[in-house]
Design an enzyme around this catalytic site. Structure first.
Site, PDB file in Angstrom:
ATOM      1  CB  SER A  55      -0.875   0.003   1.254  1.00 17.13           C
ATOM      2  OG  SER A  55      -1.509   1.256   1.392  1.00 17.13           O
ATOM      3  CE1 TYR A  58      -4.450  -2.752   4.351  1.00 20.73           C
ATOM      4  CE2 TYR A  58      -3.555  -0.553   3.997  1.00 20.73           C
ATOM      5  CZ  TYR A  58      -4.050  -1.750   3.497  1.00 20.73           C
ATOM      6  OH  TYR A  58      -4.137  -1.917   2.135  1.00 20.73           O
TER       7      TYR A  58
HETATM    8  N1  LIG Z   1      -8.382  -0.604  -2.746  1.00 21.73           N
HETATM    9  C1  LIG Z   1      -7.414   0.161  -2.322  1.00 21.73           C
HETATM   10  O1  LIG Z   1      -7.562   1.396  -2.324  1.00 21.73           O
HETATM   11  C2  LIG Z   1      -6.103  -0.419  -1.838  1.00 21.73           C
HETATM   12  C3  LIG Z   1      -5.082   0.483  -1.513  1.00 21.73           C
HETATM   13  C4  LIG Z   1      -3.862  -0.023  -1.075  1.00 21.73           C
HETATM   14  C5  LIG Z   1      -3.664  -1.386  -0.995  1.00 21.73           C
HETATM   15  N2  LIG Z   1      -4.684  -2.247  -1.307  1.00 21.73           N
HETATM   16  C6  LIG Z   1      -4.402  -3.698  -1.192  1.00 21.73           C
HETATM   17  O2  LIG Z   1      -4.791  -4.333  -2.384  1.00 21.73           O
HETATM   18  C7  LIG Z   1      -5.174  -5.675  -2.121  1.00 21.73           C
HETATM   19  C8  LIG Z   1      -6.552  -5.930  -2.716  1.00 21.73           C
HETATM   20  O3  LIG Z   1      -7.455  -5.044  -2.075  1.00 21.73           O
HETATM   21  P1  LIG Z   1      -8.907  -4.693  -2.638  1.00 21.73           P
HETATM   22  O4  LIG Z   1      -9.053  -3.233  -2.535  1.00 21.73           O
HETATM   23  O5  LIG Z   1      -9.139  -5.389  -3.907  1.00 21.73           O
HETATM   24  O6  LIG Z   1      -9.768  -5.330  -1.451  1.00 21.73           O
HETATM   25  P2  LIG Z   1     -11.169  -6.076  -1.431  1.00 21.73           P
HETATM   26  O7  LIG Z   1     -12.052  -5.577  -2.499  1.00 21.73           O
HETATM   27  O8  LIG Z   1     -11.601  -6.003  -0.003  1.00 21.73           O
HETATM   28  O9  LIG Z   1     -10.750  -7.573  -1.779  1.00 21.73           O
HETATM   29  C9  LIG Z   1      -9.906  -8.282  -0.896  1.00 21.73           C
HETATM   30  C10 LIG Z   1      -9.660  -9.639  -1.471  1.00 21.73           C
HETATM   31  O10 LIG Z   1      -8.818 -10.368  -0.558  1.00 21.73           O
HETATM   32  C11 LIG Z   1      -9.454 -11.599  -0.293  1.00 21.73           C
HETATM   33  N3  LIG Z   1      -9.073 -12.196   0.966  1.00 21.73           N
HETATM   34  C12 LIG Z   1      -9.211 -11.692   2.214  1.00 21.73           C
HETATM   35  N4  LIG Z   1      -8.773 -12.595   3.113  1.00 21.73           N
HETATM   36  C13 LIG Z   1      -8.365 -13.680   2.421  1.00 21.73           C
HETATM   37  C14 LIG Z   1      -7.794 -14.921   2.757  1.00 21.73           C
HETATM   38  N5  LIG Z   1      -7.610 -15.280   4.042  1.00 21.73           N
HETATM   39  N6  LIG Z   1      -7.456 -15.791   1.774  1.00 21.73           N
HETATM   40  C15 LIG Z   1      -7.661 -15.475   0.483  1.00 21.73           C
HETATM   41  N7  LIG Z   1      -8.211 -14.316   0.087  1.00 21.73           N
HETATM   42  C16 LIG Z   1      -8.545 -13.443   1.052  1.00 21.73           C
HETATM   43  C17 LIG Z   1     -10.943 -11.303  -0.355  1.00 21.73           C
HETATM   44  O11 LIG Z   1     -11.660 -12.496  -0.468  1.00 21.73           O
HETATM   45  P3  LIG Z   1     -13.214 -12.648  -0.025  1.00 21.73           P
HETATM   46  O12 LIG Z   1     -14.024 -12.146  -1.199  1.00 21.73           O
HETATM   47  O13 LIG Z   1     -13.371 -14.102   0.250  1.00 21.73           O
HETATM   48  O14 LIG Z   1     -13.416 -11.791   1.200  1.00 21.73           O
HETATM   49  C18 LIG Z   1     -10.951 -10.440  -1.617  1.00 21.73           C
HETATM   50  O15 LIG Z   1     -10.851 -11.233  -2.767  1.00 21.73           O
HETATM   51  C19 LIG Z   1      -5.129  -5.837  -0.603  1.00 21.73           C
HETATM   52  O16 LIG Z   1      -3.905  -6.455  -0.238  1.00 21.73           O
HETATM   53  C20 LIG Z   1      -5.182  -4.401  -0.109  1.00 21.73           C
HETATM   54  O17 LIG Z   1      -4.583  -4.268   1.163  1.00 21.73           O
HETATM   55  C21 LIG Z   1      -5.902  -1.791  -1.722  1.00 21.73           C
END
Ligand SMILES: NC(=O)c1ccc[n+]([C@@H]2O[C@H](COP(=O)([O-])OP(=O)(O)OC[C@H]3O[C@@H](n4cnc5c(N)ncnc54)[C@H](OP(=O)(O)O)[C@@H]3O)[C@@H](O)[C@H]2O)c1
Length: 262
Positions: A125, A138
């Site tokens: 992040s 986080y």
């Molecule tokens: N969106 C942003 O602005 C942002 C910014 C910085 C970093 N990130 C990082 O980008 C990555 C993706 O985030 P996102 O925004 O796409 O989040 P999201 O929409 O909340 O999706 C999170 C994903 O992680 C999966 N997950 C959670 N726990 C898991 C586990 N134990 N085993 C396997 N899968 C698991 C969820 O699966 P389920 O559907 O089963 O819950 C979902 O597919 C994360 O690492 C997040 O920290 C995001």
């Protein structure tokens, strides 16, 4: 890297992971979209959908010939001050964001070595580049991945394995939507004013919210960028932050950020 061979994405049920799996498949990788509940991937075509929960080692089975692993699965917590964050929240975030990622990565290295090399892409992040209040848990989990990725990169370069880190800014996903409200820290009177100012500041970055498919294109570009750097942004805000962080004396960068947050 040529877009061929097998690529596995963790947390591909939705958000960034899903978009990256779609982009990898579109570019020609044999893609495995892994997720906790495979029913969530029923509408994904042109790829395999497999069950993988990064916190359950019995579900982690990576294919022979693996060339790309995208460690994307991640969770966040309520935005609370360190003083008030329950230790269970620290444990939950680290179980997924750090220990889960390590479990998957440990299994990927020997398979990639046998295949003659590949790319391990860790999604962290851009928030680790700024001392954002109430994100300590986080940010700490993501900063741990930064350190692990650096050591791993030094260890596995000899096997032709490249390790990269993607540091997203605000990408339009469920995670961003869930965080789009005044920080829970506002419930604690000593932190209310800071929480309100942070929420006001948040309004200023709305224009920078980036669709997940656009971020995914940049992430796959980074995966294929054989001679690129260790760290990448995947949207204009994170690219700008990374450039600022790289180009400035770090103490000066953190001082400037601290002034703007507190
Ligand atoms: N969106 C942003 O602005 C942002 C910014 C910085 C970093 N990130 C990082 O980008 C990555 C993706 O985030 P996102 O925004 O796409 O989040 P999201 O929409 O909340 O999706 C999170 C994903 O992680 C999966 N997950 C959670 N726990 C898991 C586990 N134990 N085993 C396997 N899968 C698991 C969820 O699966 P389920 O559907 O089963 O819950 C979902 O597919 C994360 O690492 C997040 O920290 C995001």
């Amino acid at each position: 890297m040529e877009p061929k061979g097998t690529a596995v994405v963790t947390g591909a049920s939705r958000g960034i992971g899903r978009a990256v799996a779609i982009e990898l498949a579109a570019r020609g990788f044999e893609t495995v979209a892994s997720m906790r509940n495979p029913a969530d991937g029923a509408d994904l075509s042109g790829m395999r959908v497999e069950r993988l929960d990064v916190t359950d080692p019995s579900t982690i089975a990576l294919p022979e010939g693996l060339r790309v692993l995208v460690n994307n699965a991640g969770v966040e917590s309520d935005n609370l001050p360190v003083e008030h964050m329950p230790i269970e929240s620290w444990q939950r975030l680290f179980a997924t964001n750090v220990f889960g990622l390590v479990e998957v990565t440990k299994r990927a290295v020997p398979i990639m070595r046998a295949a003659g090399g590949g790319v391990i892409c860790n999604v962290t992040s851009s928030s680790t580049l700024a001392p954002v209040p109430f994100l300590g848990t986080y940010r700490a989990s993501k900063a741990a991945v930064t350190a692990i990725g650096e050591s791993l990169a030094a260890e596995v370069a000899q096997f032709g394995i490249r390790v990269i880190e993607i540091m997203p800014g605000p990408i339009e996903t469920d995670m961003l939507a869930a965080s789009d409200r005044p920080p829970a820290a506002a419930e604690h009177v000593e932190y209310r004013e800071l929480a309100e100012r942070l929420w006001e500041g948040r309004q200023g970055i709305r224009d920078a919210y980036t669709p997940a498919d656009e971020a995914a294109r940049r992430i796959v570009d980074a995966i294929c960028d054989d001679h690129g750097p260790l760290r990448y942004g995947c949207d204009d805000l994170s690219v700008g932050m990374l450039a600022g962080w790289n180009g400035t004396d770090n103490a000066q960068w953190v001082r400037g950020m601290l002034r703007s947050f507190s």
